[in-house]
Design a protein around this motif. Structure first.
Motif, PDB file in Angstrom:
ATOM      1  N   ARG A 235       0.829  -1.210   0.000  1.00 31.08           N
ATOM      2  CA  ARG A 235       0.000   0.000   0.000  1.00 31.08           C
ATOM      3  C   ARG A 235       0.869   1.268   0.000  1.00 31.08           C
ATOM      4  NH1 ARG A 235      -4.176   0.355  -2.159  1.00 31.08           N
ATOM      5  NH2 ARG A 235      -3.412   2.338  -2.885  1.00 31.08           N
ATOM      6  N   LYS A 236       1.855   1.273   0.895  1.00 33.96           N
ATOM      7  CA  LYS A 236       2.686   2.464   1.054  1.00 33.96           C
ATOM      8  C   LYS A 236       3.413   2.807  -0.251  1.00 33.96           C
ATOM      9  CE  LYS A 236       5.015   4.187   5.173  1.00 33.96           C
ATOM     10  NZ  LYS A 236       5.886   3.836   6.296  1.00 33.96           N
ATOM     11  N   HIS A 237       3.945   1.761  -0.901  1.00 37.67           N
ATOM     12  CA  HIS A 237       4.660   1.972  -2.170  1.00 37.67           C
ATOM     13  C   HIS A 237       3.717   2.538  -3.222  1.00 37.67           C
ATOM     14  CE1 HIS A 237       7.886  -1.237  -1.027  1.00 37.67           C
ATOM     15  NE2 HIS A 237       7.960  -0.148  -0.312  1.00 37.67           N
ATOM     16  N   LEU A 238       2.502   1.972  -3.268  1.00 43.65           N
ATOM     17  CA  LEU A 238       1.527   2.423  -4.270  1.00 43.65           C
ATOM     18  C   LEU A 238       1.177   3.890  -4.024  1.00 43.65           C
ATOM     19  CD1 LEU A 238      -0.880  -0.649  -4.523  1.00 43.65           C
ATOM     20  CD2 LEU A 238       1.263  -0.208  -5.731  1.00 43.65           C
ATOM     21  N   ASP A 239       1.044   4.253  -2.731  1.00 44.75           N
ATOM     22  CA  ASP A 239       0.746   5.647  -2.390  1.00 44.75           C
ATOM     23  C   ASP A 239       1.866   6.563  -2.868  1.00 44.75           C
ATOM     24  OD1 ASP A 239      -1.574   4.843  -1.282  1.00 44.75           O
ATOM     25  OD2 ASP A 239      -0.871   4.915   0.799  1.00 44.75           O
ATOM     26  N   TRP A 240       3.101   6.144  -2.640  1.00 45.93           N
ATOM     27  CA  TRP A 240       4.228   6.974  -3.065  1.00 45.93           C
ATOM     28  C   TRP A 240       4.235   7.160  -4.576  1.00 45.93           C
ATOM     29  CZ3 TRP A 240       7.449   4.111   1.034  1.00 45.93           C
ATOM     30  CH2 TRP A 240       7.596   4.902   2.178  1.00 45.93           C
ATOM     31  N   ILE A 241       3.946   6.076  -5.296  1.00 45.47           N
ATOM     32  CA  ILE A 241       3.905   6.185  -6.760  1.00 45.47           C
ATOM     33  C   ILE A 241       2.827   7.183  -7.158  1.00 45.47           C
ATOM     34  CG2 ILE A 241       3.331   4.946  -8.895  1.00 45.47           C
ATOM     35  CD1 ILE A 241       4.632   2.450  -7.627  1.00 45.47           C
ATOM     36  N   ALA A 242       1.645   7.064  -6.508  1.00 46.34           N
ATOM     37  CA  ALA A 242       0.532   7.948  -6.835  1.00 46.34           C
ATOM     38  C   ALA A 242       0.839   9.392  -6.434  1.00 46.34           C
ATOM     39  CB  ALA A 242      -0.735   7.455  -6.146  1.00 46.34           C
ATOM     40  N   ASP A 243       1.615   9.563  -5.342  1.00 48.91           N
ATOM     41  CA  ASP A 243       1.898  10.909  -4.840  1.00 48.91           C
ATOM     42  C   ASP A 243       3.068  11.583  -5.543  1.00 48.91           C
ATOM     43  OD1 ASP A 243      -0.142  10.557  -3.143  1.00 48.91           O
ATOM     44  OD2 ASP A 243       1.050  10.178  -1.348  1.00 48.91           O
ATOM     45  N   GLY A 244       3.547  10.962  -6.602  1.00 44.69           N
ATOM     46  CA  GLY A 244       4.570  11.621  -7.402  1.00 44.69           C
ATOM     47  C   GLY A 244       5.984  11.467  -6.888  1.00 44.69           C
ATOM     48  N   ALA A 245       6.320  10.305  -6.333  1.00 43.39           N
ATOM     49  CA  ALA A 245       7.716  10.037  -5.989  1.00 43.39           C
ATOM     50  C   ALA A 245       8.528  10.035  -7.281  1.00 43.39           C
ATOM     51  CB  ALA A 245       7.828   8.675  -5.310  1.00 43.39           C
ATOM     52  N   ARG A 246       9.828  10.348  -7.178  1.00 43.50           N
ATOM     53  CA  ARG A 246      10.646  10.299  -8.398  1.00 43.50           C
ATOM     54  C   ARG A 246      10.886   8.842  -8.756  1.00 43.50           C
ATOM     55  NH1 ARG A 246      16.176  13.121  -9.206  1.00 43.50           N
ATOM     56  NH2 ARG A 246      16.336  11.471 -10.755  1.00 43.50           N
ATOM     57  N   ILE A 247      10.548   8.515  -9.981  1.00 45.03           N
ATOM     58  CA  ILE A 247      10.582   7.116 -10.403  1.00 45.03           C
ATOM     59  C   ILE A 247      11.759   6.897 -11.352  1.00 45.03           C
ATOM     60  CG2 ILE A 247       9.297   5.378 -11.701  1.00 45.03           C
ATOM     61  CD1 ILE A 247       6.740   6.869 -10.682  1.00 45.03           C
ATOM     62  N   GLY A 248      12.496   5.817 -11.144  1.00 44.14           N
ATOM     63  CA  GLY A 248      13.678   5.559 -11.963  1.00 44.14           C
ATOM     64  C   GLY A 248      13.473   4.424 -12.950  1.00 44.14           C
ATOM     65  N   ALA A 249      14.591   3.927 -13.499  1.00 39.84           N
ATOM     66  CA  ALA A 249      14.536   2.834 -14.468  1.00 39.84           C
ATOM     67  C   ALA A 249      14.153   1.545 -13.745  1.00 39.84           C
ATOM     68  CB  ALA A 249      15.879   2.672 -15.150  1.00 39.84           C
ATOM     69  N   ALA A 250      13.166   0.849 -14.276  1.00 38.58           N
ATOM     70  CA  ALA A 250      12.659  -0.343 -13.603  1.00 38.58           C
ATOM     71  C   ALA A 250      13.261  -1.604 -14.202  1.00 38.58           C
ATOM     72  CB  ALA A 250      11.143  -0.394 -13.729  1.00 38.58           C
ATOM     73  N   GLN A 251      13.154  -2.692 -13.465  1.00 39.21           N
ATOM     74  CA  GLN A 251      13.578  -3.987 -13.967  1.00 39.21           C
ATOM     75  C   GLN A 251      12.353  -4.879 -14.069  1.00 39.21           C
ATOM     76  OE1 GLN A 251      17.030  -5.146 -13.983  1.00 39.21           O
ATOM     77  NE2 GLN A 251      17.806  -3.116 -13.468  1.00 39.21           N
ATOM     78  N   LEU A 252      12.190  -5.460 -15.234  1.00 42.79           N
ATOM     79  CA  LEU A 252      11.168  -6.493 -15.369  1.00 42.79           C
ATOM     80  C   LEU A 252      11.861  -7.794 -14.998  1.00 42.79           C
ATOM     81  CD1 LEU A 252       8.328  -7.356 -16.292  1.00 42.79           C
ATOM     82  CD2 LEU A 252       9.278  -7.691 -18.562  1.00 42.79           C
ATOM     83  N   TRP A 253      11.306  -8.499 -14.040  1.00 41.27           N
ATOM     84  CA  TRP A 253      12.003  -9.653 -13.495  1.00 41.27           C
ATOM     85  C   TRP A 253      11.065 -10.838 -13.431  1.00 41.27           C
ATOM     86  CZ3 TRP A 253      11.283 -11.513  -8.193  1.00 41.27           C
ATOM     87  CH2 TRP A 253      12.140 -12.570  -7.869  1.00 41.27           C
ATOM     88  N   TYR A 254      11.541 -11.985 -13.905  1.00 38.23           N
ATOM     89  CA  TYR A 254      10.733 -13.187 -13.889  1.00 38.23           C
ATOM     90  C   TYR A 254      11.161 -14.061 -12.727  1.00 38.23           C
ATOM     91  CZ  TYR A 254       8.355 -17.412 -15.412  1.00 38.23           C
ATOM     92  OH  TYR A 254       7.532 -18.500 -15.460  1.00 38.23           O
TER      93      TYR A 254
END
Ligand SMILES: [Zn+2]
Length: 435
Positions: A151-170
């Motif tokens: 939940r907390k992470h999702l809130d941060w994403i929604a609240d405009g945290a600075r987002i970096g390069a992501a990894q797609l991981w299997y």
């Protein structure tokens, strides 16, 4: 203050969507390995621009990668070569001093990329959409996938945290794709008054970690189980190495992955437990350079030289990882981790400051001060001494308003001054700071 963390987002995908993700991650991995061979042919270069010039068209046409990915592949390969070159040079420097030291062989062949992990640039290869969905690039266009996470992470994403390069991981065990998204978030600056206690953490082989705050609340995490587990991995690894067949090598790779994850899991949850045991704490940990001789002393006398060496390496590495988890999680929970140096933390009497090797009779489990007779579990002595040094950091922080995190060990003069301050430290529950 800024803090970075990684949000692990579980992606919901249908079978067809999973096939598209499989295709792009496998193409990306093949592209990495192909590019790695190219770089190897080019005198093992770590120059990303040079590599890109050579492989860009191939990556686009033969592997079908989009423009962004065709740039990130050479970057990743170059970064890998750079790391390996550093190791080659370090090993060469070691050999100059000690001719028996091993030559680093990691660059004898082109490095191979095994894991199916793909880098996505934010805003280019992936972006967040409304309705908790993420849009990510594949070989056959974009996919819109619903995701879930803390939940907390999702809130941060929604609240405009600075987002970096992501990894797609299997995750091969769960047969499930995850998107690992680094977030940079703004936290209130830590202040001395927001830290309600001072804690010292000591690490070793017998006890993986021992912690104590200055009021004497102690925490022990036994190393037995972890060590036994590690030894089992080691035995299995040895027998596979002796076999040397192709399938043995494959199993070896899987095994080392499992071992790494096992240690990471242990460290991650251990860091969380320590942080929860001591909320809002200024936590002292030892400077890494002091670790080696400590684990050396604590290894079991009957284990073979080779086992001991491997354990030492693992302990050192694993300790660094534990510290990483602690420092990473602490600010999110209102705590702060500071490094103090480890000199004599296991030999110094916390009561009157007498420092001697003989305070550890027969290097046993008990600390017995030869001067005043003070007795305590030896690892707890270490933790208390580290805690006392962290208390000094806190006092300096109070008086100067500045938090100095890492002691500058290179400076002999300040080190001497610091050691003389340490000699003044006394442990007693009555003198613990009232916070
Ligand atoms: Zn003493």
């Amino acid at each position: 203050m800024k803090a970075t963390l990684t949000a692990k987002l579980k992606l919901h995908h249908t079978r067809e969507q999973q096939a598209a993700l499989d295709a792009v991650t496998l193409a990306y991995r093949d592209a990495l390995n192909d590019t790695s061979h190219q770089a190897f042919e080019m005198n093992k270069t770590s120059n990303a621009a040079k590599i890109q010039k050579e492989v860009y068209t191939t990556l686009r046409e033969r592997f079908g990668l989009g423009a962004q990915m065709a740039c990130s592949v050479p970057r990743k390969v170059a970064a890998t070569y750079k790391t390996l070159w550093t190791r080659v040079k370090q090993a060469a420097a070691q050999r100059a001093v000690n001719p028996k030291a091993r030559r680093y062989k990691g660059l004898d062949t082109a490095p191979k990329f095994v894991s199916r992990t793909l880098s996505y640039q934010y805003g280019r290869d992936y972006s967040f959409k409304t309705g908790q969905q993420v849009s990510i690039a594949t070989l056959a266009g974009r996919l819109m996938l619903p995701y879930e996470g803390y939940r907390k992470h999702l809130d941060w994403i929604a609240d405009g945290a600075r987002i970096g390069a992501a990894q797609l991981w299997y995750d091969t065990r769960k047969k499930q794709y995850f998107l690992l998204v680094p977030l940079e978030i703004e936290l209130p600056d830590p202040e001395p008054v927001t830290h309600q206690q001072v804690v010292g953490v000591d690490v070793g082989m017998r006890y993986f970690a021992v912690a104590s705050n200055l009021s004497g609340k102690a925490f022990f995490k036994s190393g037995k189980e972890t060590l036994r587990h590690a030894e089992r991995f080691q035995k299995a690894r040895k027998s596979l190495q002796q076999k040397g067949t192709r399938s043995a090598v494959r199993r070896l790779v899987a095994l080392s992955g499992r071992e790494r994850r096992f240690i990471a899991d242990v460290n991650s949850s251990l860091a969380s437990v320590i942080l929860k045991t001591y909320p809002h704490a200024l936590i002292g940990v030892e400077e890494l350079t002091g670790v080696r001789d400590r684990t050396e002393r604590r290894s079991r006398p009957n284990s073979s030289e080779q086992t001991r060496k491997a354990n030492r390496r693992r302990a050192k590495w694993s300790y660094a990882e534990l510290l990483g988890f602690l420092s990473y999680k602490a600010p999110l929970l209102g705590s702060t981790v500071v490094k103090v140096d480890a000199h004599y933390t296991s030999q110094t009497c916390p009561k009157y400051g007498h420092c001697s090797r003989d305070n550890r009779p027969r290097k046993g489990l008990m600390f017995v001060c030869e001067r005043c007779g003070y007795q305590l579990h030896a690892d707890l002595v270490g933790a208390r001494n580290v805690g006392l040094r962290a208390l000094l950091v806190r006092q300096d922080w109070m008086s100067t308003g500045r938090l100095s995190c890492a002691p500058d060990v290179s400076d002999a003069e300040t080190k001497a001054a610091r050691l003389s301050r340490y000699a003044e430290l006394r442990w007693s529950p009555d003198t613990s700071p009232r916070l």
